[in-house]
Design a protein around this motif. Structure first.
Motif: not given
Length: 88
Positions: A2-7, A23-34, A77-88
């Motif tokens: 298992a991978c933890a923590p997933l973004p 075109l500018q996209l903006s968003w709120n940071d996701a938890t555990n995303a690098h 979001g993406r992190n080095s431990s778990c990869g890519i989180g859910p696409k939104r």
């Protein structure tokens, strides 16, 4: 294994055209995303497999030139431990 923590998912994804030509996209940071991966597709319910760009954590988002046709975007979001989180 298992991978933890997933973004977590990004929040409040929005699109603006501040300079009229970009075109500018903006968003709120996701938890555990690098950092963040921006995906694009020409269909609103497409697979969103094409990586359009990336953005570092803490940046105000991602800016690109106006696409020549209709383009849809999702961010994950993406992190080095778990990869890519859910696409939104």
């Amino acid at each position: 294994m298992a991978c933890a923590p997933l973004p977590g998912p990004v929040g409040n994804l929005s699109v603006a055209t501040p300079s009229g030509g970009d075109l500018q996209l903006s968003w709120n940071d996701a938890t555990n995303a690098h950092d963040y991966v921006v995906f694009s597709d020409t269909a609103p319910n497409g697979s969103f497999d094409t990586v359009a760009g990336t953005a570092q954590s803490g940046t105000p988002g991602w800016t690109t030139g106006m696409p020549p046709g209709i383009e849809f975007y999702l961010v994950a979001g993406r992190n080095s431990s778990c990869g890519i989180g859910p696409k939104r």
